[in-house]
Design a protein around this motif. Structure first.
Motif, PDB file in Angstrom:
ATOM      1  N   TYR A  24       0.811  -1.215   0.000  1.00 27.08           N
ATOM      2  CA  TYR A  24       0.000   0.000   0.000  1.00 27.08           C
ATOM      3  C   TYR A  24       0.849   1.272   0.000  1.00 27.08           C
ATOM      4  N   ASP A  25       0.312   2.306  -0.642  1.00 23.75           N
ATOM      5  CA  ASP A  25       0.778   3.666  -0.422  1.00 23.75           C
ATOM      6  C   ASP A  25      -0.007   4.210   0.762  1.00 23.75           C
ATOM      7  N   VAL A  26       0.619   5.122   1.495  1.00 16.59           N
ATOM      8  CA  VAL A  26       0.053   5.564   2.768  1.00 16.59           C
ATOM      9  C   VAL A  26      -0.126   7.078   2.772  1.00 16.59           C
ATOM     10  N   ARG A  27      -1.273   7.502   3.301  1.00 23.18           N
ATOM     11  CA  ARG A  27      -1.525   8.918   3.531  1.00 23.18           C
ATOM     12  C   ARG A  27      -2.129   9.079   4.925  1.00 23.18           C
TER      13      ARG A  27
ATOM     14  N   THR B 178      -3.852   2.763   0.094  1.00 24.93           N
ATOM     15  CA  THR B 178      -4.417   2.486  -1.223  1.00 24.93           C
ATOM     16  C   THR B 178      -3.413   1.705  -2.066  1.00 24.93           C
ATOM     17  N   ARG B 179      -3.942   0.926  -2.996  1.00 28.27           N
ATOM     18  CA  ARG B 179      -3.095   0.210  -3.952  1.00 28.27           C
ATOM     19  C   ARG B 179      -3.887  -0.005  -5.232  1.00 28.27           C
ATOM     20  N   GLU B 180      -3.166  -0.162  -6.326  1.00 22.30           N
ATOM     21  CA  GLU B 180      -3.809  -0.351  -7.619  1.00 22.30           C
ATOM     22  C   GLU B 180      -4.151  -1.811  -7.877  1.00 22.30           C
TER      23      GLU B 180
ATOM     24  N   GLY C  53       2.971  13.526   5.480  1.00 17.12           N
ATOM     25  CA  GLY C  53       2.203  12.326   5.791  1.00 17.12           C
ATOM     26  C   GLY C  53       1.857  11.474   4.591  1.00 17.12           C
ATOM     27  N   VAL C  54       2.637  11.590   3.510  1.00 21.34           N
ATOM     28  CA  VAL C  54       2.353  10.851   2.275  1.00 21.34           C
ATOM     29  C   VAL C  54       3.527   9.945   1.948  1.00 21.34           C
ATOM     30  N   TRP C  55       3.254   8.674   1.727  1.00 24.65           N
ATOM     31  CA  TRP C  55       4.289   7.701   1.374  1.00 24.65           C
ATOM     32  C   TRP C  55       3.850   6.942   0.135  1.00 24.65           C
ATOM     33  N   ASP C  56       4.293   7.435  -1.032  1.00 25.60           N
ATOM     34  CA  ASP C  56       4.125   6.702  -2.281  1.00 25.60           C
ATOM     35  C   ASP C  56       5.465   6.028  -2.542  1.00 25.60           C
TER      36      ASP C  56
ATOM     37  N   ASP D  55       7.093   3.699  -4.374  1.00 28.02           N
ATOM     38  CA  ASP D  55       7.846   3.559  -5.620  1.00 28.02           C
ATOM     39  C   ASP D  55       8.293   4.915  -6.147  1.00 28.02           C
ATOM     40  N   LEU D  56       7.379   5.883  -6.152  1.00 25.44           N
ATOM     41  CA  LEU D  56       7.719   7.208  -6.650  1.00 25.44           C
ATOM     42  C   LEU D  56       8.772   7.860  -5.787  1.00 25.44           C
ATOM     43  N   PHE D  57       8.657   7.690  -4.466  1.00 26.96           N
ATOM     44  CA  PHE D  57       9.625   8.327  -3.583  1.00 26.96           C
ATOM     45  C   PHE D  57      11.012   7.734  -3.770  1.00 26.96           C
ATOM     46  N   ASP D  58      11.112   6.413  -3.821  1.00 26.32           N
ATOM     47  CA  ASP D  58      12.417   5.775  -3.986  1.00 26.32           C
ATOM     48  C   ASP D  58      13.097   6.226  -5.264  1.00 26.32           C
ATOM     49  N   GLU D  59      12.332   6.292  -6.364  1.00 25.72           N
ATOM     50  CA  GLU D  59      12.899   6.712  -7.645  1.00 25.72           C
ATOM     51  C   GLU D  59      13.374   8.158  -7.585  1.00 25.72           C
ATOM     52  N   ALA D  60      12.562   9.036  -7.010  1.00 27.51           N
ATOM     53  CA  ALA D  60      12.908  10.448  -6.948  1.00 27.51           C
ATOM     54  C   ALA D  60      14.100  10.681  -6.032  1.00 27.51           C
ATOM     55  N   PHE D  61      14.145   9.950  -4.921  1.00 25.59           N
ATOM     56  CA  PHE D  61      15.239  10.101  -3.966  1.00 25.59           C
ATOM     57  C   PHE D  61      16.572   9.772  -4.643  1.00 25.59           C
ATOM     58  N   ALA D  62      16.612   8.681  -5.396  1.00 29.78           N
ATOM     59  CA  ALA D  62      17.833   8.307  -6.104  1.00 29.78           C
ATOM     60  C   ALA D  62      18.132   9.283  -7.228  1.00 29.78           C
ATOM     61  N   ALA D  63      17.091   9.773  -7.914  1.00 24.92           N
ATOM     62  CA  ALA D  63      17.298  10.658  -9.054  1.00 24.92           C
ATOM     63  C   ALA D  63      17.953  11.970  -8.640  1.00 24.92           C
ATOM     64  N   ASP D  64      17.580  12.529  -7.495  1.00 25.27           N
ATOM     65  CA  ASP D  64      18.182  13.782  -7.032  1.00 25.27           C
ATOM     66  C   ASP D  64      19.688  13.620  -6.836  1.00 25.27           C
ATOM     67  N   ILE D  65      20.089  12.508  -6.233  1.00 29.96           N
ATOM     68  CA  ILE D  65      21.508  12.264  -5.990  1.00 29.96           C
ATOM     69  C   ILE D  65      22.251  12.008  -7.298  1.00 29.96           C
ATOM     70  N   GLU D  66      21.663  11.196  -8.177  1.00 27.59           N
ATOM     71  CA  GLU D  66      22.305  10.879  -9.448  1.00 27.59           C
ATOM     72  C   GLU D  66      22.461  12.123 -10.327  1.00 27.59           C
TER      73      GLU D  66
END
Length: 263
Positions: free
Chosen positions: A38-41, A50-52, A147-150, A152-163
């Motif tokens: 689940y993603d969490v809010r 929620t999940r797809e 208070g939002v935890w998506d 997959d999107l967060f992990d990708e964005a977190f790595a993208a900023d550093i890269e």
């Protein structure tokens, strides 16, 4: 070729500390031996998951009431108390995860700044580093901090900023290192500079990374307690299935220690 190799080594030295800072503490739902699909809010209306794919697709927990795909389920007094504790635990957990994510960002970009200043002796590029840092921190604040935890999107964005920061500065570092080694005695100076920089970063960053990992490990106990509360729920979904928001993927000590809580 040796000149070019040394220049490339300098560029790799730029990226390595930040990559280590990112990999040292994963911002992941699976870090503690648990996972969630689940993603969490978390907001005034409660704890929303929620999940797809899969069922149920929407779960809302608020003030002891459980809604599954929009429909309220009847709960007894004991389960209502457990649901309140789950909601309160999730609310307490999210700011701590956000704080850990912010510290991981700071460690990464402090490492970038130290390498750039150590290699070039210049602080002129530090302002650009701060822009990357600010962007990454703003992303944390707009997600976990709100208070939002998506995941997959967060992990990708977190790595993208550093890269993105590593890619931008790698080229200038290669040019700076190449210029150094072309000067008389430059190869030796660059090698000594790289060795000193590595030793300094290891000393300064390792302690911070270890402390951050300790903080992340401590959160695992809170996740285990939430899992234990979930396991103690008497509520059953259609067909008699228990509610599964958190799944155990391993058997960490903290999970075993928390199994009796809430029973």
């Amino acid at each position: 070729m040796r000149h070019l190799a040394l220049a490339c080594a300098a560029a790799l030295a730029l990226a390595a500390p930040a990559a280590d800072a990112h990999q040292g503490v994963q911002i992941s739902s699976e870090e503690c031996g648990f996972s969630t699909p689940y993603d969490v809010r978390i907001g005034p209306s409660g704890l929303a998951l929620t999940r797809e794919d899969g069922a149920p697709s929407e779960v809302l927990i608020h003030d002891g009431v459980l809604r599954i795909d929009g429909a309220a389920l009847a709960t007894g007094a004991a389960d209502a108390l457990r649901l309140r504790r789950i909601e309160a635990g999730a609310r307490a957990l999210m700011p701590q995860v956000a704080a850990i994510a912010r510290e991981a960002v700071d460690i990464a970009f402090d490492a970038f700044a130290a390498v750039i200043e150590g290699m070039t002796g210049s602080t002129s590029r530090i302002e650009r580093i701060q822009e990357f840092r600010a962007s990454a921190l703003a992303r944390v604040d707009a997600s976990l901090g709100d208070g939002v935890w998506d995941q997959d999107l967060f992990d990708e964005a977190f790595a993208a900023d550093i890269e993105a920061a590593a890619e931008e500065f790698a080229g200038s570092m290669v040019r700076s290192a190449l210029w150094t080694v072309l000067l008389p005695g430059g190869e030796g100076r660059l090698e000594r500079r790289l060795a000193a920089m590595e030793a300094d970063l290891d000393t300064r960053m390792e302690a911070r990374a270890d402390e951050l990992e300790t903080r992340a490990d401590a959160l695992c106990e809170e996740v285990a307690a939430l899992h234990a509360l979930q396991e103690s729920l008497e509520i059953r979904l259609d067909g008699g299935a228990p509610l599964r928001l958190i799944e155990m993927t391993a058997a960490p000590a903290v999970a075993a220690a928390g199994q009796d809580e809430g029973r």
